[in-house]
Structure formats: structure tokens, C-alpha cells
Enzyme design. Structure first.
Site, PDB file in Angstrom:
ATOM      1  N   LYS A  56       2.409   5.274 -11.527  1.00 22.61           N
ATOM      2  CA  LYS A  56       3.712   5.475 -11.658  1.00 22.61           C
ATOM      3  C   LYS A  56       4.373   4.067 -11.050  1.00 22.61           C
ATOM      4  O   LYS A  56       4.159   3.888  -9.782  1.00 22.61           O
ATOM      5  CB  LYS A  56       4.436   6.255 -10.812  1.00 22.61           C
ATOM      6  CG  LYS A  56       5.985   6.521 -10.857  1.00 22.61           C
ATOM      7  CD  LYS A  56       6.800   6.819  -9.841  1.00 22.61           C
ATOM      8  CE  LYS A  56       7.267   5.887  -8.924  1.00 22.61           C
ATOM      9  NZ  LYS A  56       7.982   4.632  -9.316  1.00 22.61           N
ATOM     10  N   GLY A 106       3.568   0.249  -0.681  1.00 24.30           N
ATOM     11  CA  GLY A 106       4.925   0.168  -0.834  1.00 24.30           C
ATOM     12  C   GLY A 106       5.653   0.201   0.958  1.00 24.30           C
ATOM     13  O   GLY A 106       4.842  -0.295   1.908  1.00 24.30           O
ATOM     14  N   SER A 107       6.711   0.616   0.917  1.00 25.33           N
ATOM     15  CA  SER A 107       7.422   0.510   2.229  1.00 25.33           C
ATOM     16  C   SER A 107       6.906   1.498   3.177  1.00 25.33           C
ATOM     17  O   SER A 107       6.179   2.546   2.885  1.00 25.33           O
ATOM     18  CB  SER A 107       8.991   0.705   2.217  1.00 25.33           C
ATOM     19  OG  SER A 107       8.941   2.177   1.890  1.00 25.33           O
ATOM     20  N   GLY A 112       5.629   5.131   2.609  1.00 28.01           N
ATOM     21  CA  GLY A 112       4.020   5.622   3.124  1.00 28.01           C
ATOM     22  C   GLY A 112       4.114   6.867   3.993  1.00 28.01           C
ATOM     23  O   GLY A 112       3.214   7.683   3.856  1.00 28.01           O
ATOM     24  N   GLU A 133      -1.165   1.282   2.014  1.00 28.69           N
ATOM     25  CA  GLU A 133      -0.762  -0.276   2.180  1.00 28.69           C
ATOM     26  C   GLU A 133       0.412  -0.494   2.447  1.00 28.69           C
ATOM     27  O   GLU A 133       1.367  -0.187   1.402  1.00 28.69           O
ATOM     28  CB  GLU A 133      -1.564  -1.060   1.307  1.00 28.69           C
ATOM     29  CG  GLU A 133      -1.934  -2.420   2.012  1.00 28.69           C
ATOM     30  CD  GLU A 133      -0.910  -3.404   1.950  1.00 28.69           C
ATOM     31  OE1 GLU A 133      -0.552  -3.666   3.258  1.00 28.69           O
ATOM     32  OE2 GLU A 133      -0.390  -3.885   1.142  1.00 28.69           O
ATOM     33  N   CYS A 157       3.847  -8.583   1.425  1.00 27.11           N
ATOM     34  CA  CYS A 157       3.600  -7.739   2.818  1.00 27.11           C
ATOM     35  C   CYS A 157       2.819  -8.604   3.742  1.00 27.11           C
ATOM     36  O   CYS A 157       2.912  -8.478   4.831  1.00 27.11           O
ATOM     37  CB  CYS A 157       2.985  -6.574   2.569  1.00 27.11           C
ATOM     38  SG  CYS A 157       1.680  -6.731   1.204  1.00 27.11           S
ATOM     39  N   GLU A 215      10.318  -5.646   9.601  1.00 30.18           N
ATOM     40  CA  GLU A 215       9.805  -6.155   8.230  1.00 30.18           C
ATOM     41  C   GLU A 215      11.215  -6.351   7.443  1.00 30.18           C
ATOM     42  O   GLU A 215      12.113  -5.364   7.055  1.00 30.18           O
ATOM     43  CB  GLU A 215       9.018  -5.351   7.616  1.00 30.18           C
ATOM     44  CG  GLU A 215       8.526  -5.939   6.152  1.00 30.18           C
ATOM     45  CD  GLU A 215       7.470  -5.376   5.388  1.00 30.18           C
ATOM     46  OE1 GLU A 215       7.830  -4.170   5.330  1.00 30.18           O
ATOM     47  OE2 GLU A 215       6.314  -6.064   5.124  1.00 30.18           O
TER      48      GLU A 215
END
Ligand code: ADP
Length: 496
Positions: A177, A230-231, A235, A252, A286, A387
Site C-alpha cells: 500500500k 513512515g512517521s 509506526g 523505520e 528521514c 522531526e
């Protein structure tokens, strides 16, 4: 006006319209008047069909000899090489980063496919001596099963390739996805896998939002492993859902990466590395450098150099080869970055340049943001801790190497770090004490190569690493095999 093309899902070897008959638009972040494509707003029904297809294809695929699986992936690499330029151009159209970088993104997938397809003829296990006579001991790698790959928009082909290629060569089947901002790149990658001869059902793609189909995909009982990038917020949702079902998962997530510039550094070299790390991909990596920790002896000089070059950066449409920085990916990302600039000012950071949307007429239809530099930042400020994922760099002063290391490590994340120094002893001390999954000496925080493990310590992940041989630890299960050819019952630990 040219007609907008509609792209379908890929399920069990067929290109299919969603059962809900609804679509969503994918727009160009440099000019939102341009619709890049129309994609399926998939339903749970589509998703269930995709998982059933992956589950159905699993027995035959895991039995296919791994070298044969690898050969199909070599063909994927070759097709990527042939289509590199068009894939890169489409990626810039849907994601915004400059064409040099999107070529690099495709190249990373090529490297990944060539390198990891070779695992089809390696996939090393161990043979070890047995404590008993006439007994053989070895370990072999087995596929995990059906893999759900959930991917972000910042590396629209590279990151999917980190998941799909190792998953497939190891004998797993996959449902991917993609992020809704960049489904075209994944569509093209999947199409290329079909062309390379991947059997129906082995790889399936459904497009749609995280809430509508991402969470049901994770929760699906026939999904054995979730591989997510992703974020951090998402996550943690993935982790909690997987934990309930005792499902395998690899995450990750975020970073708050720093470059240390020591007083003995080659400042011109450091300047190039910092600019590339902070403003490459418009800061949306990232591994982006969002903190530069500069020794107080060179702080003034380096800040002046950095300010001059930051102000001079050419921002614009990524398809124009002259531009050095493209737009942000979408409006919510732009608002988030703007908000962090306000927070930085409120916290007492000194805004040297940037901090706003770009206002000139040529920028008015895109999500452009000024390259931004903050000075006088201290480690505890939110702009130094959270972040931002945008072109915002904070300058922090340090007094020696230990102090610099302390600042780098003062973060809940631990992805990438870098140090510029000419002193070999300092370089090795830094390498040993910087608490990150990746450390660069005399280079920027970005630029990982696929043959080494990629990932981070602390809140960046859950201990896994992607790429290199480390990826096999995610996409295979170990099986220990004991072959007793003594013809008697031998008891380990008792008879030796
Ligand atoms: P980003 O800031 O990169 O958009 P996200 O973590 O929101 O970070 O998105 C990464 C991927 O995770 C995307 O494919 C997105 O659609 C998906 N996603 C978002 N929310 C969820 C969710 N609740 N469950 C599963 N997947 C999700």
C-alpha cells in the site's frame, strides 16, 4: 486540457478497478493545477481480495527455487535501468524533489534489485558441528509468509524496493500500500515486476488512505509480517496492532540527524555536506540534517558561510535541472513546517533567513517553502528535538567533542549522524560514541548505500535494519535442522 489518466489496483495478476468505484487525485506539488493521475480509493473488499491472492500464491512461490526467484528480480533491475529517466520524471511530477534526486531514487532501486536478487543464490545459513556422533546440524532461512508493505512518499521507488525485493527473493508474497502522495511510482514499479515475469498473486498493490485500508491491512489475520516506513505516530499504531496478534513487524521511522563541525574541519567540505543534508529532498528525508553542531571557535565563520549559501539556493520546479530544491510534498506538510518556524522564534531561536512560504508569483501554485536557518538554538528546544521534515536547519554551538556527542545523543531518535574533522582520533571516538544506526565521517547525514544495513537506534525503529544482508533478518525465519543418521535415539545434553 489533456485527459487525466486513471490507474488501477493490481490484484492476482490483474489490473482492477476498486469495488467502491471511487478514485482520488494525485497532484503535482510544484503546480497543484496539474493532476498527475487518478488512483483507486480501495475498499476493504479490494484489500481482502489482495491478501487472499497473496495467500493463495504463497505455496507455489515459496517452493520456487530461490535462484529462479532471483532471476525474475534481475529482470526487474534491467527494466528499471531502461526506464530510469521516465520513472524519475514521473516521480518529480508527483513528489516534487529535483530530477537529479529522483534519478538517484530509481538508481537505489536498481542497486537494491541487482544486489538482493543475488541472494537467490546465497541466502546463507550456518552449518555447525553437533555434540553427538552421526548427527548433522544446520540452519536454513524460510519465508515468513504474506508481507504487508506500507510505504511513505519521500522515496517513492527506493523504499518500496527495499521491502519488495528482499521479501520476494526470500519466498514471501506481498501486498503493498503506497503513500497516497506518490502512488504512481509504486504503480510503475509493480507494472515492471509484472513485465519481468512475476507470477500472479505474488505481488499485489492496493491504493488508498492509511485509515481506510492501511490499518485493515495490518490487522488482516492472513498477513504474517508488516514492513513499515513512515512517521513515528503511525509506526506506533502499526506496532500496537501487530503486537495484539503476535505478528512480525519492522519499523523505520523518524530522525533528528546532526552534523558535527569541529574546529579542525575542512569548512568548505563541511558546508557542502550540511547544505546537501539539510536542503536535499527539501529536508524531507528521514536522514536529513536538521541540526548542525558547530565548534565555538569556527561558529561565526561557518554561520556566515552557511547563511550566504542558504540564501542563494535556487528553489523551484524539480524538473528544471537548474533548481536545487523543490517544493514540499503537500499543504499539511507545509503548514507543519511553518508552525515549527513559529515555535523556533517563540523559543528564542534567531531566525537568520527563511521561515515562510515563498511568495513570488512563480511559486503561487506549489507548496514551496523558504530554505530556513536558525541560530542560537539550544538542545532542549522543540526545533532541536522534534522531526520537522522540511528545509529548516538549526545551528547549535559546542565547546568540544564530548559536548558535541552529548548534544547529538540528546534525542529520542538515532538514525544518522556525521562529523567533519581532520583528526583521526576524534573521528574514531565519534564513531564509537554517537548513538545512531549510521555515522558518516567527513560526509553528510544522507547518502546510504544499499549493501549496508539501514536503520536507527532508539525511537527510530524497533531494532531491525533494512537493506544489505540485514534485510534477510526481517524477511526470513530461521529454522534449525538436525539430521540424526546414527539409527539410534541419541539424547543431546545427556549422552555427550
Ligand atoms: P508520512 O508523514 O510519511 O505521510 P505516515 O506515517 O502518515 O507518514 O504515512 C506512511 C504510510 O503509512 C503511508 O502509506 C500512509 O498511508 C500509511 N498510514 C498512515 N496512517 C496509517 C494507519 N493508521 N494505519 C496504517 N497505515 C497508515
Amino acid at each position: 486540457m489533456t485527459k487525466v489518466k486513471t490507474f488501477k489496483n493490481y490484484i492476482n495478476g490483474k489490473w482492477k478497478t476498486s469495488s467502491g468505484r471511487e478514485t482520488f487525485d494525485n497532484v503535482n506539488p510544484a503546480d497543484t493545477r496539474q493532476v498527475v493521475g487518478r488512483f483507486q480509493k480501495s475498499t476493504r473488499k479490494d484489500l481482502n481480495e489482495a491478501v487472499a491472492a497473496a495467500d493463495g500464491a504463497l505455496p507455489a512461490w515459496r517452493k520456487t527455487p530461490a535462484p529462479q526467484r532471483g532471476e525474475i528480480l534481475f529482470r526487474v533491475a534491467e527494466l528499471l535501468v531502461k526506464q530510469k529517466e521516465s520513472l524519475a520524471r514521473n516521480m518529480t511530477l508527483e513528489m516534487g524533489k529535483i530530477i537529479k534526486e529522483t534519478r538517484g531514487d530509481v538508481q537505489e532501486a536498481i542497486d537494491m534489485a541487482y544486489y538482493t536478487a543475488g541472494e537467490g543464490r546465497r541466502m546463507l545459513g550456518e552449518t555447525v558441528p553437533s555434540e553427538l556422533k552421526n548427527k548433522f546440524s544446520m540452519s536454513v532461512r524460510m519465508p515468513v509468509g504474506v508481507v504487508a508493505a506500507i510505504t511513505p512518499w519521500n522515496f517513492p521507488i527506493a523504499i518500496p524496493s527495499w521491502k519488495l525485493v528482499p521479501a520476494l527473493v526470500c519466498g514471501n508474497t506481498v501486498v503493498i500500500k503506497p503513500a497516497s502522495d506518490t502512488p504512481l511510482s509504486v504503480f510503475s514499479f509493480v507494472k515492471l515486476c509484472e513485465e519481468a515475469g512475476l507470477p500472479p498473486g505474488v505481488l499485489n498493490m492496493v491504493t488508498g488512505s492509511g485509515e481506510d485500508i492501511g490499518t485493515p491491512l495490518i490487522d488482516h489475520p492472513d498477513v504474517d509480517l508488516v514492513s513499515f516506513t513512515g512517521s513515528t505516530d503511525t509506526g506506533s499504531i502499526v506496532a500496537s496492532h501487530c503486537a495484539k496478534q503476535m505478528k512480525r513487524y519492522s519499523l523505520e521511522m523518524g530522525g533528528k540527524n546532526a552534523i558535527v563541525v569541529m574546529d579542525d574541519a575542512d569548512l568548505n567540505l563541511a558546508l557542502e555536506g550540511v547544505l546537501w543534508g539539510a536542503f536535499g529532498t527539501t529536508g524531507q528525508r528521514c536522514t536529513a540534517c536538521s541540526r548542525v553542531i558547530v565548534h565555538k571557535k569556527v561558529l561565526k565563520k561557518f554561520t556566515t558561510m552557511l547563511l550566504e549559501r542558504t540564501r542563494a539556493l535556487r528553489v523551484g520546479d524539480g524538473l528544471n535541472e537548474k533548481n536545487e530544491m523543490g517544493p514540499l510534498v503537500n499543504e499539511s506538510q507545509r503548514q507543519k513546517v511553518l508552525n515549527y518556524c513559529k515555535i523556533g522564534v517563540e523559543e528564542g531561536g534567531k531566525l537568520l533567513t527563511g521561515g515562510s512560504y515563498l511568495s513570488e508569483k512563480k511559486y503561487k501554485n506549489g507548496f514551496f517553502f523558504e530554505p530556513t536557518l536558525f541560530a542560537d538554538v539550544s538542545s532542549k528546544m522543540r526545533v532541536a528535538q522534534e522531526e520537522i521534515f522540511g528545509p529548516v536547519l538549526s545551528i547549535i554551538s559546542c565547546s568540544n567533542l564530548d559536548h558535541a556527542v552529548q548534544i547529538v545523543n540528546d534525542s529520542k531518535f538515532g538514525l544518522s549522524s556525521a562529523i567533519y574533522t581532520q583528526d583521526i582520533n576524534r573521528a574514531f571516538r565519534a564513531m564509537e560514541s554517537l548513538d545512531t544506526g549510521i555515522t558518516y565521517i567527513n560526509s553528510s547525514t544522507i547518502g546510504a548505500e544499499i549493501q549496508l544495513p539501514f536503520g536507527g537506534t532508539k525511537g527510530t525503529g524497533n531494532g531491525h535494519r533494512e537493506a544489505g544482508t540485514a534485510a534477510l533478518e526481517i524477511f526470513t525465519e530461521w529454522k534449525a535442522v538436525y539430521v540424526d543418521y546414527s539409527g539410534t535415539l541419541q539424547k543431546a545434553q545427556i549422552e555427550n
